[in-house]
Design a protein around this motif. Structure first.
Motif, PDB file in Angstrom:
ATOM      1  N   HIS A   1      39.233  53.704  57.581  1.00 46.51           N
ATOM      2  CA  HIS A   1      40.341  54.178  58.396  1.00 46.51           C
ATOM      3  C   HIS A   1      41.384  54.826  57.499  1.00 46.51           C
ATOM      4  O   HIS A   1      41.776  54.256  56.487  1.00 46.51           O
ATOM      5  N   GLY A   2      41.830  56.001  57.878  1.00 43.45           N
ATOM      6  CA  GLY A   2      42.801  56.706  57.032  1.00 43.45           C
ATOM      7  C   GLY A   2      44.239  56.493  57.468  1.00 43.45           C
ATOM      8  O   GLY A   2      44.568  55.472  58.074  1.00 43.45           O
ATOM      9  N   GLN A   3      45.085  57.472  57.141  1.00 49.25           N
ATOM     10  CA  GLN A   3      46.495  57.458  57.504  1.00 49.25           C
ATOM     11  C   GLN A   3      46.774  58.757  58.255  1.00 49.25           C
ATOM     12  O   GLN A   3      46.071  59.741  58.059  1.00 49.25           O
ATOM     13  N   PRO A   4      47.840  58.780  59.098  1.00 51.11           N
ATOM     14  CA  PRO A   4      48.231  60.084  59.653  1.00 51.11           C
ATOM     15  C   PRO A   4      48.480  61.035  58.480  1.00 51.11           C
ATOM     16  O   PRO A   4      48.900  60.599  57.402  1.00 51.11           O
ATOM     17  N   VAL A   5      48.203  62.295  58.684  1.00 54.02           N
ATOM     18  CA  VAL A   5      48.247  63.240  57.565  1.00 54.02           C
ATOM     19  C   VAL A   5      49.688  63.548  57.166  1.00 54.02           C
ATOM     20  O   VAL A   5      50.487  63.997  57.987  1.00 54.02           O
ATOM     21  N   THR A   6      50.015  63.276  55.921  1.00 54.03           N
ATOM     22  CA  THR A   6      51.373  63.516  55.407  1.00 54.03           C
ATOM     23  C   THR A   6      51.506  64.977  54.989  1.00 54.03           C
ATOM     24  O   THR A   6      50.688  65.472  54.216  1.00 54.03           O
ATOM     25  N   PRO A   7      52.551  65.653  55.460  1.00 56.10           N
ATOM     26  CA  PRO A   7      52.704  67.055  55.050  1.00 56.10           C
ATOM     27  C   PRO A   7      53.229  67.147  53.622  1.00 56.10           C
ATOM     28  O   PRO A   7      53.821  66.195  53.115  1.00 56.10           O
ATOM     29  N   SER A   8      53.044  68.308  53.020  1.00 58.40           N
ATOM     30  CA  SER A   8      53.641  68.534  51.713  1.00 58.40           C
ATOM     31  C   SER A   8      55.161  68.640  51.867  1.00 58.40           C
ATOM     32  O   SER A   8      55.911  68.053  51.099  1.00 58.40           O
ATOM     33  N   LEU A   9      55.615  69.380  52.878  1.00 59.84           N
ATOM     34  CA  LEU A   9      57.057  69.501  53.162  1.00 59.84           C
ATOM     35  C   LEU A   9      57.380  68.591  54.337  1.00 59.84           C
ATOM     36  O   LEU A   9      56.824  68.773  55.420  1.00 59.84           O
ATOM     37  N   PRO A  10      58.294  67.633  54.185  1.00 62.27           N
ATOM     38  CA  PRO A  10      58.581  66.691  55.280  1.00 62.27           C
ATOM     39  C   PRO A  10      58.941  67.390  56.592  1.00 62.27           C
ATOM     40  O   PRO A  10      58.567  66.943  57.666  1.00 62.27           O
ATOM     41  N   GLU A  11      59.644  68.529  56.513  1.00 65.12           N
ATOM     42  CA  GLU A  11      60.079  69.195  57.750  1.00 65.12           C
ATOM     43  C   GLU A  11      58.917  69.761  58.566  1.00 65.12           C
ATOM     44  O   GLU A  11      59.069  70.069  59.743  1.00 65.12           O
ATOM     45  N   VAL A  12      57.749  69.883  57.965  1.00 61.85           N
ATOM     46  CA  VAL A  12      56.576  70.384  58.706  1.00 61.85           C
ATOM     47  C   VAL A  12      56.017  69.299  59.636  1.00 61.85           C
ATOM     48  O   VAL A  12      55.414  69.586  60.665  1.00 61.85           O
ATOM     49  N   GLY A  13      56.256  68.033  59.311  1.00 60.90           N
ATOM     50  CA  GLY A  13      55.901  66.940  60.221  1.00 60.90           C
ATOM     51  C   GLY A  13      54.483  66.423  60.039  1.00 60.90           C
ATOM     52  O   GLY A  13      53.604  67.112  59.527  1.00 60.90           O
ATOM     53  N   HIS A  14      54.278  65.176  60.491  1.00 58.56           N
ATOM     54  CA  HIS A  14      52.969  64.515  60.405  1.00 58.56           C
ATOM     55  C   HIS A  14      52.034  65.030  61.497  1.00 58.56           C
ATOM     56  O   HIS A  14      52.401  65.895  62.284  1.00 58.56           O
ATOM     57  N   SER A  15      50.867  64.389  61.594  1.00 55.17           N
ATOM     58  CA  SER A  15      49.893  64.718  62.632  1.00 55.17           C
ATOM     59  C   SER A  15      50.487  64.379  63.995  1.00 55.17           C
ATOM     60  O   SER A  15      51.170  63.373  64.136  1.00 55.17           O
ATOM     61  N   ARG A  16      50.211  65.215  64.988  1.00 52.52           N
ATOM     62  CA  ARG A  16      50.717  64.920  66.343  1.00 52.52           C
ATOM     63  C   ARG A  16      49.869  65.625  67.391  1.00 52.52           C
ATOM     64  O   ARG A  16      49.057  66.507  67.063  1.00 52.52           O
ATOM     65  N   LEU A  17      50.067  65.216  68.652  1.00 60.33           N
ATOM     66  CA  LEU A  17      49.391  65.895  69.748  1.00 60.33           C
ATOM     67  C   LEU A  17      49.855  67.344  69.770  1.00 60.33           C
ATOM     68  O   LEU A  17      51.019  67.628  69.515  1.00 60.33           O
ATOM     69  N   SER A  18      48.942  68.225  70.105  1.00 59.01           N
ATOM     70  CA  SER A  18      49.283  69.636  70.126  1.00 59.01           C
ATOM     71  C   SER A  18      50.072  69.966  71.387  1.00 59.01           C
ATOM     72  O   SER A  18      49.852  69.374  72.443  1.00 59.01           O
ATOM     73  N   ALA A  19      50.965  70.937  71.270  1.00 58.00           N
ATOM     74  CA  ALA A  19      51.715  71.405  72.443  1.00 58.00           C
ATOM     75  C   ALA A  19      50.745  71.955  73.494  1.00 58.00           C
ATOM     76  O   ALA A  19      51.005  71.903  74.684  1.00 58.00           O
ATOM     77  N   GLN A  20      49.592  72.450  73.025  1.00 54.88           N
ATOM     78  CA  GLN A  20      48.600  73.054  73.935  1.00 54.88           C
ATOM     79  C   GLN A  20      47.689  72.010  74.565  1.00 54.88           C
ATOM     80  O   GLN A  20      46.791  72.338  75.318  1.00 54.88           O
ATOM     81  N   SER A  21      47.897  70.735  74.202  1.00 59.82           N
ATOM     82  CA  SER A  21      46.960  69.707  74.634  1.00 59.82           C
ATOM     83  C   SER A  21      47.022  69.472  76.138  1.00 59.82           C
ATOM     84  O   SER A  21      48.019  69.738  76.773  1.00 59.82           O
ATOM     85  N   GLY A  22      45.950  68.930  76.684  1.00 59.27           N
ATOM     86  CA  GLY A  22      45.941  68.512  78.078  1.00 59.27           C
ATOM     87  C   GLY A  22      45.513  69.600  79.040  1.00 59.27           C
ATOM     88  O   GLY A  22      45.799  69.540  80.230  1.00 59.27           O
ATOM     89  N   ASP A  23      44.799  70.618  78.525  1.00 54.28           N
ATOM     90  CA  ASP A  23      44.343  71.702  79.412  1.00 54.28           C
ATOM     91  C   ASP A  23      43.275  71.226  80.371  1.00 54.28           C
ATOM     92  O   ASP A  23      42.599  70.272  80.138  1.00 54.28           O
TER      93      ASP A  23
END
Ligand SMILES: O=C(O)CCC(=O)C(=O)O
Ligand SMILES: [Fe+2]
Length: 308
Positions: free
Chosen positions: A286-308
């Motif tokens: 089991h891994g970890q949510p993906v850490t960005p190189s730049l904090p302001e880019v944010g971790h892994s998350r549901l896509s805005a396009q999700s739920g089609d």
């Protein structure tokens, strides 16, 4: 940095992969040298242990060195005694989809379509053909490090849309539309990960991208499709070019463990004649949510396009 003379690693390529020689994997070795094995793995990203005539239970215990072993969500794929183990096989096995005979074909990082992708994956070669069925690896950390600074700065700002074996074309032989239903699609919504991730243990930056369809990648978030495809193709060509790749030729009883957080890998079983049996045991952690190189880019998350 390994302060343990029992774990001796010999580097196999310029930037990554080492063979750990003369170290039988036993419960005692796992208990006493697990930490050193883990540090060696961080240093080399892929470790190869030869001639490991070990029971399934010992292989399952070996997995605990590299994180929390995950039980496969498909119960019938699990090993009868060790639920964290599954089989890879190029044969017709009861209860399996035919597609599984060549699973892992094409460059990818395991479970990248999940919010929390796999950390380590390891295989134990049970039946190995004399030729073919090699596994390919590519070093996405070294590939990133070698890019020009300006390019790195731009790539650090991007996010990638992933979805479980997505394809725009339902007839595409690579796509899983054929055997995943509405329920499975609901359980694997589109998500996004940062394109440049920071390794949680080493702090080093790595590209986290895969080929379009094979690697469950929909595209770069917010980018027009042709531009996104061109960028993905360019990055994949770079990461999988000769200086960053290694081809593992299996011998029976090899144990190979790799770090999905900074590598891509690919099976080549599609090119293997089915008369030549290839069976391996497999474990992922089991891994970890993906850490960005730049904090302001944010971790892994549901896509805005999700739920089609
Ligand atoms: O069969 C192989 O060589 C690799 C399969 C794979 O991609 C995996 O086990 O994650
Ligand atoms: Fe894989």
């Amino acid at each position: 940095m390994v302060a343990d003379s029992t774990v001796v690693a010999t580097r196999l390529t310029e930037t990554f992969v080492a063979e750990v020689k003369d170290l039988p994997i036993t419960p005692e070795v796992i208990d006493e040298h697990g930490r050193a094995i883990y540090e060696t793995y961080l240093d080399h990203k892929v470790l190869v242990f030869r001639a490991q005539d070990i029971a399934a239970g010992v292989f399952a215990k070996f997995g605990t060195i590299f994180g929390r072993p995950e039980e496969h969500h498909v119960i019938k794929l699990r090993h009868p005694e060790e639920p964290t183990l599954t089989y890879l096989s190029n044969q017709d096995e009861p209860g399996r989809n035919k597609e599984m005979k060549t699973s892992g074909q094409g460059w990818h990082s395991d479970y990248s379509y999940k919010l929390v992708p796999a950390s380590a994956t390891m295989l134990h070669g049970l039946e190995i053909p004399a030729n073919g069925g090699d596994t390919l690896f590519a070093n996405a950390e070294a590939a990133f490090a070698d890019l020009p600074e300006e390019r790195k700065a731009y790539l650090r700002t991007l996010r990638v849309r992933h979805q479980y074996r997505w394809s725009p074309n339902r007839e595409d032989p690579w796509a899983r539309w054929k055997y995943i239903g509405a329920e499975e699609r609901r359980k694997t919504p589109e998500i996004t990960h940062p394109l440049v991730r920071r390794h949680p243990d080493t702090g080093r930056e790595c590209l986290f991208i895969q080929p379009h369809v094979i690697g469950s990648v929909v595209g770069i978030e917010g980018m027009e499709e042709s531009e996104s495809t061109a960028l993905i193709d360019e990055l994949i060509a770079h990461i999988t070019s000769a200086p960053y790749t290694y081809r593992h030729k299996w011998s029976p009883l090899d144990v190979v463990v790799w770090d999905n957080r900074c590598l891509l890998h690919s099976a080549t079983t599609k090119d293997l004649d089915e008369r030549h049996v290839r069976r391996l045991l497999r474990l992922t952690t089991h891994g970890q949510p993906v850490t960005p190189s730049l904090p302001e880019v944010g971790h892994s998350r549901l896509s805005a396009q999700s739920g089609d």
